[in-house]
Design a protein around this motif. Structure first.
Motif, mmCIF file in Angstrom:
data_model
loop_
_atom_site.group_PDB
_atom_site.id
_atom_site.type_symbol
_atom_site.label_atom_id
_atom_site.label_comp_id
_atom_site.label_asym_id
_atom_site.label_seq_id
_atom_site.Cartn_x
_atom_site.Cartn_y
_atom_site.Cartn_z
ATOM 1 N N ASP A 122 -1.324 67.331 11.150
ATOM 2 C CA ASP A 122 -0.443 66.451 10.386
ATOM 3 C C ASP A 122 0.855 67.161 10.016
ATOM 4 N N TYR A 123 0.772 68.417 9.604
ATOM 5 C CA TYR A 123 1.978 69.159 9.241
ATOM 6 C C TYR A 123 2.880 69.359 10.455
ATOM 7 N N ILE A 124 2.298 69.569 11.611
ATOM 8 C CA ILE A 124 3.093 69.688 12.844
ATOM 9 C C ILE A 124 3.779 68.360 13.143
ATOM 10 N N PHE A 125 3.054 67.257 13.011
ATOM 11 C CA PHE A 125 3.657 65.931 13.214
ATOM 12 C C PHE A 125 4.810 65.710 12.239
ATOM 13 N N MET A 126 4.614 66.102 10.980
ATOM 14 C CA MET A 126 5.667 65.885 9.984
ATOM 15 C C MET A 126 6.892 66.742 10.285
ATOM 16 N N ALA A 127 6.694 67.915 10.825
ATOM 17 C CA ALA A 127 7.824 68.793 11.115
ATOM 18 C C ALA A 127 8.583 68.354 12.368
ATOM 19 N N TYR A 174 9.445 57.348 12.738
ATOM 20 C CA TYR A 174 8.565 57.026 11.613
ATOM 21 C C TYR A 174 7.136 56.773 12.092
ATOM 22 N N GLY A 175 6.990 56.196 13.263
ATOM 23 C CA GLY A 175 5.666 55.922 13.810
ATOM 24 C C GLY A 175 4.833 57.188 13.975
ATOM 25 N N TRP A 176 5.474 58.274 14.379
ATOM 26 C CA TRP A 176 4.762 59.538 14.528
ATOM 27 C C TRP A 176 4.343 60.087 13.169
ATOM 28 N N LEU A 177 5.174 59.896 12.153
ATOM 29 C CA LEU A 177 4.779 60.289 10.797
ATOM 30 C C LEU A 177 3.547 59.497 10.355
ATOM 31 N N PHE A 178 3.563 58.212 10.657
ATOM 32 C CA PHE A 178 2.447 57.338 10.314
ATOM 33 C C PHE A 178 1.173 57.813 11.015
ATOM 34 N N PHE A 179 1.291 58.131 12.294
ATOM 35 C CA PHE A 179 0.148 58.621 13.067
ATOM 36 C C PHE A 179 -0.385 59.928 12.476
ATOM 37 N N GLY A 180 0.509 60.825 12.088
ATOM 38 C CA GLY A 180 0.090 62.081 11.474
ATOM 39 C C GLY A 180 -0.633 61.869 10.163
ATOM 40 N N ARG A 181 -0.171 60.921 9.347
ATOM 41 C CA ARG A 181 -0.840 60.651 8.076
ATOM 42 C C ARG A 181 -2.206 60.005 8.290
ATOM 43 N N ILE A 182 -2.345 59.218 9.354
ATOM 44 C CA ILE A 182 -3.663 58.656 9.678
ATOM 45 C C ILE A 182 -4.633 59.786 10.031
ATOM 46 N N ILE A 183 -4.175 60.736 10.849
ATOM 47 C CA ILE A 183 -5.020 61.882 11.198
ATOM 48 C C ILE A 183 -5.391 62.665 9.937
ATOM 49 N N ALA A 184 -4.415 62.871 9.065
ATOM 50 C CA ALA A 184 -4.688 63.583 7.817
ATOM 51 C C ALA A 184 -5.670 62.801 6.944
#
Length: 126
Positions: free
Chosen positions: A90-95, A100-110
């Motif tokens: 998730d931190y890699i996705f956020m960086a 925005y969709g990728w941020l959303f995907f990272g938060r789902i994984i988190a």
């Protein structure tokens, strides 16, 4: 036997500390990150950030029993390591998120792997 128990409790405390610090670091940074990513003002970015946090909480709510069952079946340590791995992704996705969709995907994984709090609290004495 007591030494082994103390080592396990220490590992769980460190994992819980990493979870909580990571969560606390993301909250103040998220509106600025979204503002830069979507080219919107901070108040609009805060609304988008709240949607990300809401998605994290909902997914965590549904996956907590699943991770609890997995920890009963395979042990606490593998589930906690899986959880830390998910937060790292998730931190890699956020960086590196290009949208925005990728941020959303990272938060789902988190959210899926962030349900480790139930695993951590099952073993710690109150």
């Amino acid at each position: 036997m007591a030494s082994k128990r103390n080592a396990a409790v220490g590992f769980i405390f460190i994992t819980l500390l990493i979870d909580i610090i990571g969560f606390g670091i993301i909250i103040p940074v998220m509106p600025t990150l979204i503002s830069d990513l979507k080219q919107v003002d901070i108040s609009t970015a805060s609304t988008y950030g709240s949607l990300l946090m809401f998605s994290y909480a909902v997914v965590q709510f549904f996956f907590a029993p699943i991770l609890g069952n997995l920890s009963d079946k395979y042990g606490r340590r593998p589930v906690l390591l899986f959880s830390l791995f998910g937060f790292g992704i998730d931190y890699i996705f956020m960086a590196l998120a290009p949208s925005y969709g990728w941020l959303f995907f990272g938060r789902i994984i988190a959210g899926i792997t962030g349900a480790s709090m139930t695993t951590e609290q099952l073993i710690l004495p109150m």
